[in-house]
Design a protein around this motif. Structure first.
Motif, PDB file in Angstrom:
ATOM      1  N   ASN A 164     -11.140 -24.443-108.320  1.00  0.00           N
ATOM      2  CA  ASN A 164     -11.953 -24.082-109.903  1.00  0.00           C
ATOM      3  C   ASN A 164     -11.885 -22.705-110.041  1.00  0.00           C
ATOM      4  O   ASN A 164     -11.922 -22.099-110.655  1.00  0.00           O
ATOM      5  CB  ASN A 164     -13.071 -24.621-109.614  1.00  0.00           C
ATOM      6  N   VAL A 165     -11.970 -21.877-108.489  1.00  0.00           N
ATOM      7  CA  VAL A 165     -12.033 -20.572-108.528  1.00  0.00           C
ATOM      8  C   VAL A 165     -10.788 -19.972-109.168  1.00  0.00           C
ATOM      9  O   VAL A 165     -10.781 -19.087-109.812  1.00  0.00           O
ATOM     10  CB  VAL A 165     -12.256 -20.040-107.317  1.00  0.00           C
ATOM     11  N   VAL A 166      -9.538 -20.625-108.639  1.00  0.00           N
ATOM     12  CA  VAL A 166      -8.163 -20.013-108.849  1.00  0.00           C
ATOM     13  C   VAL A 166      -8.080 -20.217-110.285  1.00  0.00           C
ATOM     14  O   VAL A 166      -7.461 -19.198-111.145  1.00  0.00           O
ATOM     15  CB  VAL A 166      -7.099 -20.857-108.159  1.00  0.00           C
ATOM     16  N   ARG A 167      -8.533 -21.386-110.896  1.00  0.00           N
ATOM     17  CA  ARG A 167      -8.256 -21.674-112.584  1.00  0.00           C
ATOM     18  C   ARG A 167      -9.260 -20.540-113.373  1.00  0.00           C
ATOM     19  O   ARG A 167      -8.774 -20.052-114.312  1.00  0.00           O
ATOM     20  CB  ARG A 167      -8.514 -22.960-113.052  1.00  0.00           C
ATOM     21  N   ALA A 168     -10.351 -20.310-112.707  1.00  0.00           N
ATOM     22  CA  ALA A 168     -11.381 -19.340-113.562  1.00  0.00           C
ATOM     23  C   ALA A 168     -10.602 -17.946-113.330  1.00  0.00           C
ATOM     24  O   ALA A 168     -10.777 -17.293-114.343  1.00  0.00           O
ATOM     25  CB  ALA A 168     -12.600 -19.209-112.748  1.00  0.00           C
ATOM     26  N   ILE A 169      -9.910 -17.704-112.392  1.00  0.00           N
ATOM     27  CA  ILE A 169      -9.633 -16.175-112.430  1.00  0.00           C
ATOM     28  C   ILE A 169      -8.192 -16.273-113.226  1.00  0.00           C
ATOM     29  O   ILE A 169      -7.842 -15.281-113.981  1.00  0.00           O
ATOM     30  CB  ILE A 169      -8.835 -15.982-110.925  1.00  0.00           C
ATOM     31  N   ALA A 170      -7.156 -17.224-113.215  1.00  0.00           N
ATOM     32  CA  ALA A 170      -6.060 -17.465-114.022  1.00  0.00           C
ATOM     33  C   ALA A 170      -6.366 -17.365-115.377  1.00  0.00           C
ATOM     34  O   ALA A 170      -5.641 -16.760-116.327  1.00  0.00           O
ATOM     35  CB  ALA A 170      -5.353 -18.650-113.590  1.00  0.00           C
ATOM     36  N   ASN A 171      -7.691 -18.147-115.852  1.00  0.00           N
ATOM     37  CA  ASN A 171      -7.884 -18.144-117.401  1.00  0.00           C
ATOM     38  C   ASN A 171      -8.592 -17.020-117.732  1.00  0.00           C
ATOM     39  O   ASN A 171      -9.237 -17.206-118.954  1.00  0.00           O
ATOM     40  CB  ASN A 171      -8.521 -19.516-117.594  1.00  0.00           C
ATOM     41  N   CYS A 172      -9.266 -16.079-116.789  1.00  0.00           N
ATOM     42  CA  CYS A 172     -10.318 -15.219-117.272  1.00  0.00           C
ATOM     43  C   CYS A 172      -9.465 -14.150-118.417  1.00  0.00           C
ATOM     44  O   CYS A 172      -8.317 -13.806-118.289  1.00  0.00           O
ATOM     45  CB  CYS A 172     -10.557 -14.279-116.263  1.00  0.00           C
ATOM     46  N   SER A 173     -10.511 -13.952-119.356  1.00  0.00           N
ATOM     47  CA  SER A 173      -9.819 -13.125-120.464  1.00  0.00           C
ATOM     48  C   SER A 173      -9.850 -11.803-120.044  1.00  0.00           C
ATOM     49  O   SER A 173      -9.404 -10.671-120.980  1.00  0.00           O
ATOM     50  CB  SER A 173     -10.953 -13.319-121.728  1.00  0.00           C
ATOM     51  N   ILE A 174     -10.411 -11.142-118.997  1.00  0.00           N
ATOM     52  CA  ILE A 174     -10.413 -10.038-118.392  1.00  0.00           C
ATOM     53  C   ILE A 174      -9.481  -9.696-117.298  1.00  0.00           C
ATOM     54  O   ILE A 174      -9.342 -10.550-116.556  1.00  0.00           O
ATOM     55  CB  ILE A 174     -11.866  -9.390-118.229  1.00  0.00           C
ATOM     56  N   PRO A 175      -8.769  -8.659-117.257  1.00  0.00           N
ATOM     57  CA  PRO A 175      -7.816  -8.485-116.035  1.00  0.00           C
ATOM     58  C   PRO A 175      -8.638  -8.368-114.709  1.00  0.00           C
ATOM     59  O   PRO A 175      -9.756  -7.981-114.814  1.00  0.00           O
ATOM     60  CB  PRO A 175      -7.417  -7.081-116.211  1.00  0.00           C
ATOM     61  N   VAL A 176      -8.236  -9.257-113.718  1.00  0.00           N
ATOM     62  CA  VAL A 176      -9.042  -9.537-112.630  1.00  0.00           C
ATOM     63  C   VAL A 176      -8.262  -8.609-111.248  1.00  0.00           C
ATOM     64  O   VAL A 176      -6.868  -8.809-111.334  1.00  0.00           O
ATOM     65  CB  VAL A 176      -8.979 -10.819-112.201  1.00  0.00           C
ATOM     66  N   ILE A 177      -9.071  -8.109-110.533  1.00  0.00           N
ATOM     67  CA  ILE A 177      -8.508  -7.378-109.384  1.00  0.00           C
ATOM     68  C   ILE A 177      -9.092  -8.125-108.390  1.00  0.00           C
ATOM     69  O   ILE A 177     -10.507  -8.251-108.182  1.00  0.00           O
ATOM     70  CB  ILE A 177      -8.789  -5.899-109.235  1.00  0.00           C
ATOM     71  N   ALA A 178      -8.488  -8.802-107.178  1.00  0.00           N
ATOM     72  CA  ALA A 178      -8.856  -9.221-106.151  1.00  0.00           C
ATOM     73  C   ALA A 178      -8.674  -8.480-105.068  1.00  0.00           C
ATOM     74  O   ALA A 178      -7.813  -8.012-104.494  1.00  0.00           O
ATOM     75  CB  ALA A 178      -8.136 -10.700-105.850  1.00  0.00           C
ATOM     76  N   GLY A 179      -9.957  -8.426-104.236  1.00  0.00           N
ATOM     77  CA  GLY A 179      -9.812  -7.486-102.859  1.00  0.00           C
ATOM     78  C   GLY A 179     -10.687  -8.350-101.987  1.00  0.00           C
ATOM     79  O   GLY A 179     -12.038  -8.277-101.925  1.00  0.00           O
ATOM     80  N   ILE A 180     -10.071  -9.350-101.330  1.00  0.00           N
ATOM     81  CA  ILE A 180     -10.819  -9.946-100.282  1.00  0.00           C
ATOM     82  C   ILE A 180     -10.360 -10.062 -99.117  1.00  0.00           C
ATOM     83  O   ILE A 180      -9.111 -10.256 -98.547  1.00  0.00           O
ATOM     84  CB  ILE A 180     -10.320 -11.780-101.021  1.00  0.00           C
ATOM     85  N   GLY A 181     -11.092  -9.580 -98.029  1.00  0.00           N
ATOM     86  CA  GLY A 181     -10.900  -9.584 -96.914  1.00  0.00           C
ATOM     87  C   GLY A 181      -9.855  -8.690 -96.324  1.00  0.00           C
ATOM     88  O   GLY A 181      -9.291  -8.020 -96.956  1.00  0.00           O
ATOM     89  N   HIS A 182      -9.563  -8.933 -94.920  1.00  0.00           N
ATOM     90  CA  HIS A 182      -8.523  -8.235 -94.432  1.00  0.00           C
ATOM     91  C   HIS A 182      -7.621  -8.880 -93.696  1.00  0.00           C
ATOM     92  O   HIS A 182      -6.946  -8.752 -92.893  1.00  0.00           O
ATOM     93  CB  HIS A 182      -9.273  -7.372 -93.224  1.00  0.00           C
ATOM     94  N   GLN A 183      -7.485 -10.300 -94.301  1.00  0.00           N
ATOM     95  CA  GLN A 183      -6.520 -11.327 -93.609  1.00  0.00           C
ATOM     96  C   GLN A 183      -5.174 -10.780 -93.964  1.00  0.00           C
ATOM     97  O   GLN A 183      -4.790 -10.298 -95.093  1.00  0.00           O
ATOM     98  CB  GLN A 183      -6.865 -12.482 -94.080  1.00  0.00           C
ATOM     99  N   ARG A 184      -4.102 -11.264 -93.436  1.00  0.00           N
ATOM    100  CA  ARG A 184      -2.684 -10.877 -93.532  1.00  0.00           C
ATOM    101  C   ARG A 184      -2.244 -11.916 -94.267  1.00  0.00           C
ATOM    102  O   ARG A 184      -1.345 -11.671 -95.307  1.00  0.00           O
ATOM    103  CB  ARG A 184      -1.879 -11.048 -92.241  1.00  0.00           C
TER     104      ARG A 184
END
Length: 419
Positions: free
Chosen positions: A228-248
Motif C-alpha cells: 500500500n505504501v509503494v502504490r501510494a508513492i507511485a500514484n502520488c500526484s506530487i513528485p516524491v523523494i525517498a530518504g529512508i535510512g542508511h541501508q545498502r
C-alpha cells in the motif's frame, strides 16, 4: 500528617542490579540446553566490525528476534556468512551481557537454510509491482528546480525531521515546509504513511514531497516495503523523494519514488537548490554578461572609428555637388518631357473637340438644314406623309408647324438640297 503505607514485607537486605544480573547469567550460561543450541531463522540485518560480525536473527511468523555475534576469529570457520534476507541454521551458545542487561547468541557455525520468508515475500512483491510498471523510469517525474513549498512525511520524534528542517533552512531560506506526521515503524506504520501522503495531496500546496526516516534494522524498515505504501508513492500526484535510512539495500519505496537518497539530509538536498550556489552562479553569469557587453562595445567602438576614418578620406563636398548637378539635370529632363506630353495631349483633345463639333446636329441646322417631324417621329421620305398630316419643321433657330395639302414625287428619292 501521617502517610498511609501499604503493608509490605520489607526485607532486611536487597539485591543489587549486578547481583541479579550475575544470578540470571549463572542460570542461563550453566544450562546445558543453552550451552550448545541450534537455531533457525532469517537474517534481518548484519553489520561487520573489527571485533566480529553482528547480525539479527528473526522469526517473521512469530515476530521474535535474537541478537547474534560471530567473533572475527570464528568467521573463517562458517560455511555461510550471514547476510540480510537469508534463512540460516546456526549453532552457538547463549551469552548474557551484564552491562546491557540483555542476552545474545555467540555463533560458532552457520549453515544455509534457504531463502528467508520475509525476503521471499519481498522479492515476490517486487517482481509483481515491477511487472505492473510501478518502477519504470518513464514514470519518474523531475523535481521542480525552484519549489516554493516542500512537504515532509516522517515521524515528529524522528531525528530525520530535525535533519531535514536544518538542511532546508540552510540551503533555501524562506521555503514553506508542510509537515505531515506519520508512524515510520511498527504494524500501524503503513496505513499512517499512506494517510500522510494523501493529506499532502488533498492540501494541494506542496511542489515536492519528502518521505523519510533515519537508519535502523531491516525489520524496522518493513513498512517501506508494504504494497500500500509503494502504490501510494507511485500514484502520488506530487513528485516524491525517498530518504529512508542508511541501508545498502534499496527498499520498494525507494524504487517507486521519483528520486531516492540514502539519508534524510541527502533527500532534503535533492529537494531544493542551495541558495548560496545560486548566488554564485548569478554572480558568474553577471560577470560573463558584463564581459560580453564590454567586448561588444569595444568592437562597436573600433568599427565606429574605422567608419569615421573612411568618411574623412572621402571628399564629401565634391561628391554632394556632383550629385546635386545630376539631380538638377534629371529634374530639367523631367520638366521638358512633361511639357511635351502635355502639349501633345492638348492638341489631340482640341482635334477631338472639332470632330465633335462637326457632328453636332445643331451645327447642321445652322447651315440651313431642317428636321421634319410627324406624330410618328422624324420624316425621312414623302411616303411617310399623308395629306392632312400636321408636321413640325425644326430650323436652326425655331420651329414651324405646317399642314400637308399635297404630297409630290413620292416615288423619287428627293435631293436633300431641295428640302
Amino acid at each position: 500528617m501521617t502517610s498511609k503505607l501499604p503493608n509490605l514485607l520489607v526485607p532486611d537486605s536487597a539485591l543489587s542490579v549486578a547481583d541479579l544480573t550475575a544470578y540470571i547469567q549463572s542460570l542461563i550460561e550453566q544450562d546445558d540446553q543453552l550451552r550448545q543450541v541450534w537455531l533457525t531463522g532469517e537474517v534481518s540485518s548484519a553489520t561487520r566490525y573489527r571485533s566480529g560480525l553482528f547480525f539479527t536473527l528473526q522469526d517473521p511468523a512469530a515476530k521474535a528476534v535474537i541478537q547474534c555475534v560471530v567473533w572475527s576469529s570464528q568467521l573463517h570457520k562458517l560455511t555461510t556468512i550471514p547476510a540480510p534476507g537469508e534463512q540460516l541454521i546456526v549453532l552457538g551458545r547463549v551469552h548474557v551481557q551484564p552491562h546491557r542487561g540483555s542476552y545474545q547468541l555467540v555463533v560458532w557455525q552457520a549453515l544455509p537454510g534457504g531463502e528467508g520468508l520475509r525476503a521471499l515475500r519481498s522479492r515476490q512483491l517486487k517482481d509483481r509491482l515491477e511487472a505492473e510498471g510501478l518502477f519504470d523510469v518513464d514514470r519518474k517525474r523531475p523535481i521542480p528546480s525552484h519549489p516554493q513549498t516542500v512537504a515532509v512525511v516522517t515521524s515528529p520524534q524522528a531525528a530525520a525531521w530535525g535533519d531535514i528542517q536544518r538542511t532546508l533552512k540552510r540551503r533555501y531560506p524562506g521555503l514553506r515546509v508542510l509537515f505531515s506526521p506519520a508512524l515510520v515503524q511498527g504494524d500501524q506504520a503503513p496505513s499512517a504513511i499512506v494517510n500522510a501522503i494523501r493529506r499532502v495531496e488533498r492540501d494541494g500546496r506542496a511542489d515536492v514531497l519528502i518521505l523519510s526516516r533515519g537508519g535502523g534494522a531491516i525489520e524496522d524498515m518493513a513498512c517501506f516495503n508494504d504494497e500500500n505504501v509503494v502504490r501510494a508513492i507511485a500514484n502520488c500526484s506530487i513528485p516524491v523523494i525517498a530518504g529512508i535510512g542508511h541501508q545498502r539495500d534499496e527498499s520498494l519505496a525507494d524504487l517507486a519514488a521519483d528520486v531516492f537518497a540514502h539519508t534524510p539530509t541527502a533527500a532534503a538536498e535533492q529537494a531544493v537548490p542551495c541558495l548560496a550556489d545560486l548566488y554564485e552562479i548569478h554572480l558568474e553569469r553577471s560577470e560573463a554578461l558584463s564581459s560580453a557587453m564590454a567586448r561588444y562595445m569595444m568592437i562597436a567602438q573600433d568599427r565606429l572609428v574605422g567608419l569615421r576614418d573612411r568618411m574623412s578620406r572621402l571628399k564629401l563636398d565634391r561628391a554632394l555637388k556632383q550629385e546635386m548637378q545630376v539631380v538638377s539635370w534629371l529634374q530639367q529632363r523631367l520638366i521638358h518631357s512633361t511639357q511635351r506630353r502635355f502639349q501633345s495631349a492638348s492638341q489631340h483633345c482640341q482635334m477631338l473637340q472639332e470632330k465633335l463639333t462637326t457632328l453636332d446636329p445643331q451645327a447642321v441646322l445652322q447651315r440651313g438644314y431642317a428636321v421634319v417631324r410627324s406624330a410618328k417621329g422624324i420624316v425621312r421620305s414623302a411616303k411617310d406623309v399623308k395629306i392632312g398630316d400636321n408636321l413640325t419643321i425644326q430650323l436652326g433657330q425655331g420651329e414651324i408647324e405646317v399642314y400637308v395639302n399635297s404630297v409630290l414625287n413620292t416615288s423619287a428619292q428627293p435631293n436633300p438640297e431641295q428640302l
